[in-house]
Write a protein that holds these residues in place. Structure first.
Motif, PDB file in Angstrom:
ATOM      1  N   ALA A 295      -1.568  -8.686  -8.417  1.00 43.55           N
ATOM      2  CA  ALA A 295      -2.069  -8.903  -6.604  1.00 43.55           C
ATOM      3  C   ALA A 295      -2.009  -7.390  -6.027  1.00 43.55           C
ATOM      4  O   ALA A 295      -2.903  -7.330  -5.299  1.00 43.55           O
ATOM      5  CB  ALA A 295      -1.005  -9.713  -6.011  1.00 43.55           C
ATOM      6  N   GLU A 296      -1.279  -6.529  -6.556  1.00 40.19           N
ATOM      7  CA  GLU A 296      -0.949  -5.383  -5.885  1.00 40.19           C
ATOM      8  C   GLU A 296      -2.291  -4.397  -6.208  1.00 40.19           C
ATOM      9  O   GLU A 296      -2.893  -3.965  -5.331  1.00 40.19           O
ATOM     10  CB  GLU A 296       0.283  -4.718  -6.052  1.00 40.19           C
ATOM     11  N   LEU A 297      -2.484  -4.578  -7.744  1.00 36.33           N
ATOM     12  CA  LEU A 297      -3.789  -3.812  -7.804  1.00 36.33           C
ATOM     13  C   LEU A 297      -4.894  -4.136  -7.351  1.00 36.33           C
ATOM     14  O   LEU A 297      -5.838  -3.334  -6.888  1.00 36.33           O
ATOM     15  CB  LEU A 297      -3.986  -3.900  -9.520  1.00 36.33           C
ATOM     16  N   LYS A 298      -5.306  -5.352  -7.277  1.00 38.42           N
ATOM     17  CA  LYS A 298      -6.483  -5.912  -6.591  1.00 38.42           C
ATOM     18  C   LYS A 298      -6.465  -5.183  -5.100  1.00 38.42           C
ATOM     19  O   LYS A 298      -7.440  -5.198  -4.563  1.00 38.42           O
ATOM     20  CB  LYS A 298      -6.398  -7.535  -6.608  1.00 38.42           C
ATOM     21  N   GLU A 299      -5.144  -5.631  -4.542  1.00 32.70           N
ATOM     22  CA  GLU A 299      -5.144  -5.067  -3.029  1.00 32.70           C
ATOM     23  C   GLU A 299      -5.509  -3.684  -2.942  1.00 32.70           C
ATOM     24  O   GLU A 299      -6.296  -3.166  -2.084  1.00 32.70           O
ATOM     25  CB  GLU A 299      -3.881  -5.209  -2.606  1.00 32.70           C
ATOM     26  N   ALA A 300      -5.290  -2.666  -3.898  1.00 29.40           N
ATOM     27  CA  ALA A 300      -5.558  -1.369  -3.819  1.00 29.40           C
ATOM     28  C   ALA A 300      -6.943  -1.191  -4.155  1.00 29.40           C
ATOM     29  O   ALA A 300      -7.532  -0.105  -3.323  1.00 29.40           O
ATOM     30  CB  ALA A 300      -4.482  -0.808  -5.001  1.00 29.40           C
ATOM     31  N   VAL A 301      -7.507  -1.895  -4.864  1.00 26.84           N
ATOM     32  CA  VAL A 301      -8.884  -1.749  -5.021  1.00 26.84           C
ATOM     33  C   VAL A 301      -9.780  -2.125  -3.698  1.00 26.84           C
ATOM     34  O   VAL A 301     -10.746  -1.478  -3.396  1.00 26.84           O
ATOM     35  CB  VAL A 301      -9.391  -2.544  -6.268  1.00 26.84           C
ATOM     36  N   TRP A 302      -9.588  -3.270  -3.052  1.00 27.68           N
ATOM     37  CA  TRP A 302     -10.040  -3.679  -1.766  1.00 27.68           C
ATOM     38  C   TRP A 302      -9.248  -4.017  -0.853  1.00 27.68           C
ATOM     39  O   TRP A 302      -8.932  -5.303  -0.521  1.00 27.68           O
ATOM     40  CB  TRP A 302     -11.115  -4.728  -2.340  1.00 27.68           C
ATOM     41  N   PRO A 303      -8.480  -3.038  -0.250  1.00 30.47           N
ATOM     42  CA  PRO A 303      -7.516  -3.356   0.867  1.00 30.47           C
ATOM     43  C   PRO A 303      -8.182  -4.017   2.176  1.00 30.47           C
ATOM     44  O   PRO A 303      -9.269  -3.581   2.386  1.00 30.47           O
ATOM     45  CB  PRO A 303      -6.948  -2.103   0.893  1.00 30.47           C
TER      46      PRO A 303
ATOM     47  N   GLU B 121       2.255 -10.397 -13.780  1.00 27.80           N
ATOM     48  CA  GLU B 121       1.888 -11.720 -12.804  1.00 27.80           C
ATOM     49  C   GLU B 121       3.250 -12.403 -12.791  1.00 27.80           C
ATOM     50  O   GLU B 121       3.602 -13.090 -13.490  1.00 27.80           O
ATOM     51  CB  GLU B 121       0.842 -12.733 -13.522  1.00 27.80           C
ATOM     52  N   GLY B 122       3.977 -11.950 -11.498  1.00 28.28           N
ATOM     53  CA  GLY B 122       5.342 -12.954 -11.188  1.00 28.28           C
ATOM     54  C   GLY B 122       6.063 -11.780 -11.705  1.00 28.28           C
ATOM     55  O   GLY B 122       6.351 -10.726 -12.138  1.00 28.28           O
ATOM     56  N   ASP B 123       7.526 -12.637 -11.861  1.00 27.46           N
ATOM     57  CA  ASP B 123       8.876 -12.066 -12.349  1.00 27.46           C
ATOM     58  C   ASP B 123       8.775 -11.794 -13.930  1.00 27.46           C
ATOM     59  O   ASP B 123       8.295 -12.534 -14.571  1.00 27.46           O
ATOM     60  CB  ASP B 123       9.829 -12.830 -11.904  1.00 27.46           C
TER      61      ASP B 123
ATOM     62  N   HIS C 123       5.015  -7.336   2.682  1.00 24.33           N
ATOM     63  CA  HIS C 123       4.535  -6.045   3.239  1.00 24.33           C
ATOM     64  C   HIS C 123       3.117  -5.605   2.560  1.00 24.33           C
ATOM     65  O   HIS C 123       2.332  -5.089   3.254  1.00 24.33           O
ATOM     66  CB  HIS C 123       5.636  -5.028   2.584  1.00 24.33           C
ATOM     67  N   THR C 124       2.916  -6.043   1.218  1.00 25.87           N
ATOM     68  CA  THR C 124       1.540  -5.978   0.472  1.00 25.87           C
ATOM     69  C   THR C 124       1.450  -7.334  -0.229  1.00 25.87           C
ATOM     70  O   THR C 124       2.701  -8.002  -0.556  1.00 25.87           O
ATOM     71  CB  THR C 124       1.381  -4.692  -0.092  1.00 25.87           C
ATOM     72  N   ALA C 125       0.050  -7.491  -0.750  1.00 28.65           N
ATOM     73  CA  ALA C 125      -0.128  -8.815  -1.582  1.00 28.65           C
ATOM     74  C   ALA C 125       0.835  -8.616  -2.762  1.00 28.65           C
ATOM     75  O   ALA C 125       1.257  -9.874  -3.169  1.00 28.65           O
ATOM     76  CB  ALA C 125      -1.583  -8.972  -1.615  1.00 28.65           C
ATOM     77  N   GLY C 126       1.078  -7.482  -3.284  1.00 32.00           N
ATOM     78  CA  GLY C 126       1.771  -7.559  -4.484  1.00 32.00           C
ATOM     79  C   GLY C 126       2.948  -6.755  -4.672  1.00 32.00           C
ATOM     80  O   GLY C 126       3.113  -6.169  -5.555  1.00 32.00           O
TER      81      GLY C 126
ATOM     82  N   THR D 201       6.969  -0.362  -6.773  1.00 30.02           N
ATOM     83  CA  THR D 201       7.083  -1.447  -6.069  1.00 30.02           C
ATOM     84  C   THR D 201       6.016  -1.927  -5.339  1.00 30.02           C
ATOM     85  O   THR D 201       5.617  -3.168  -5.140  1.00 30.02           O
ATOM     86  CB  THR D 201       8.120  -1.242  -4.917  1.00 30.02           C
ATOM     87  N   HIS D 202       4.887  -0.905  -5.051  1.00 29.70           N
ATOM     88  CA  HIS D 202       3.478  -1.245  -4.588  1.00 29.70           C
ATOM     89  C   HIS D 202       2.651  -0.075  -4.810  1.00 29.70           C
ATOM     90  O   HIS D 202       3.326   1.224  -4.876  1.00 29.70           O
ATOM     91  CB  HIS D 202       3.526  -1.839  -3.081  1.00 29.70           C
ATOM     92  N   LEU D 203       1.543   0.085  -4.252  1.00 30.46           N
ATOM     93  CA  LEU D 203       0.741   1.306  -4.471  1.00 30.46           C
ATOM     94  C   LEU D 203       0.361   1.851  -3.428  1.00 30.46           C
ATOM     95  O   LEU D 203      -0.770   2.954  -3.169  1.00 30.46           O
ATOM     96  CB  LEU D 203      -0.463   0.657  -5.322  1.00 30.46           C
ATOM     97  N   HIS D 204       1.224   2.009  -2.247  1.00 31.68           N
ATOM     98  CA  HIS D 204       1.158   2.817  -1.286  1.00 31.68           C
ATOM     99  C   HIS D 204       1.138   4.124  -1.433  1.00 31.68           C
ATOM    100  O   HIS D 204       2.091   4.458  -2.333  1.00 31.68           O
ATOM    101  CB  HIS D 204       1.815   2.569  -0.056  1.00 31.68           C
ATOM    102  N   ASN D 205       0.698   5.099  -0.665  1.00 28.19           N
ATOM    103  CA  ASN D 205       0.506   6.521  -1.408  1.00 28.19           C
ATOM    104  C   ASN D 205       2.024   7.162  -1.180  1.00 28.19           C
ATOM    105  O   ASN D 205       2.081   8.103  -2.271  1.00 28.19           O
ATOM    106  CB  ASN D 205      -0.495   7.362  -0.639  1.00 28.19           C
TER     107      ASN D 205
END
Ligand SMILES: [Zn+2]
Length: 275
Positions: A138-146, A176-178, A193-196, A115-119
């Protein structure tokens, strides 16, 4: 076309009417966020009103043809000790134990949706050695540079620690999307909650269920209408959050929250106390 008819259109294929594509959903208790200020999940509503032990829930989806996992919990005791009980020294890997309870070998799993990349959602991923992991771009990008205050929860830039999501990078399927993952299981981009962040819409014999991730951590976050909905206290974008709640309102789905203790009132969904 409005959101409801658009989603209905996407799903009125032979896919959802075929009983072979009806899933059962099994919640797995993969760790505990202990003594957590409850209002932290509820945008500070009733701040100081109580603390809870919040489970970290992974979800096993089963149909005649497919077995998938959604989220993985925080990982092994060695990786994520604070999510483990001090009382049971024999628990070393809660995800492995929970899968064993359902007669699943971790190496058998090939499709895992994050669902997202939080630990507390991705920590268990390295156990699943044969899986492909479905993650929003979008989530992968957020994890790289949160944003700086989310670095610890992504384990990003933590000296000496390799984040679990880095360990599985070569096995990620970036969305990318649904996207329909398999017939009867669809990933929906639901940021806020997060970007992705994404939810997982699951076809069952009793209609659709949405595994909502941390968009809806507790039942109280989503009473069923946008006007009464409460965001998670931990979020990156409230406008995106509101748009995702609007999408929830347009779905005709039963919502399954990510950290709600009462989820375990039932062993599986559609609900059943029988196993
Ligand atoms: Zn989260």
């Amino acid at each position: 076309m409005d959101e409801r008819s658009k989603l209905a259109n996407d799903n009125t294929s032979e896919h959802t009417s075929d009983p072979a594509n009806a899933f059962t959903i099994h919640p797995l208790n993969c760790g505990t966020i202990r003594n957590h200020e409850r209002s932290g999940f509820l945008y500070r509503t009733d701040c100081g009103g109580g603390r809870i032990n919040a489970p970290c829930i992974a979800w096993l989806l089963r149909s005649q043809n497919h077995t998938l996992l959604v989220d993985t919990g925080p990982g092994t005791r060695r990786h994520a000790a604070r999510f483990y009980s001090d009382d049971d020294v024999n628990q070393e890997d809660l995800l492995r134990d929970e899968l064993a309870r359902l007669d699943i070998n971790p190496s058998d799993l090939t499709h895992v949706i994050l669902t997202h990349l939080h630990n507390d959602h991705v920590g268990g991923a390295p156990l699943l050695t044969n899986a492909r992991f479905y993650v929003q771009e979008a989530e992968l990008k957020e994890a790289v540079w949160p944003v700086p205050f989310q670095r610890p929860i992504y384990e990003t830039n933590q000296r000496g620690k390799i984040p679990s999501w880095v360990e599985i990078l070569d096995r990620m399927e970036v969305l990318e999307g649904d996207v329909e993952i398999v017939p009867g299981v669809r990933a929906l981009l639901l940021p806020g909650h997060t970007a992705g962040s994404q939810g997982v819409l699951v076809n069952t014999a009793e209609g659709e269920f949405l595994i909502a991730g941390d968009l809806v951590p507790l039942y109280e976050n989503w009473p069923g209408t946008e006007s009464q909905a409460i965001p998670n206290g931990n979020h990156t974008d409230l406008r995106a959050y509101a748009a995702s709640f609007k999408r929830l309102a347009a779905l005709n789905a039963t919502i399954l929250p990510a950290h709600e203790p009462r989820v375990f009132d039932f062993k599986q969904y559609p609900s059943c106390r029988c196993l």
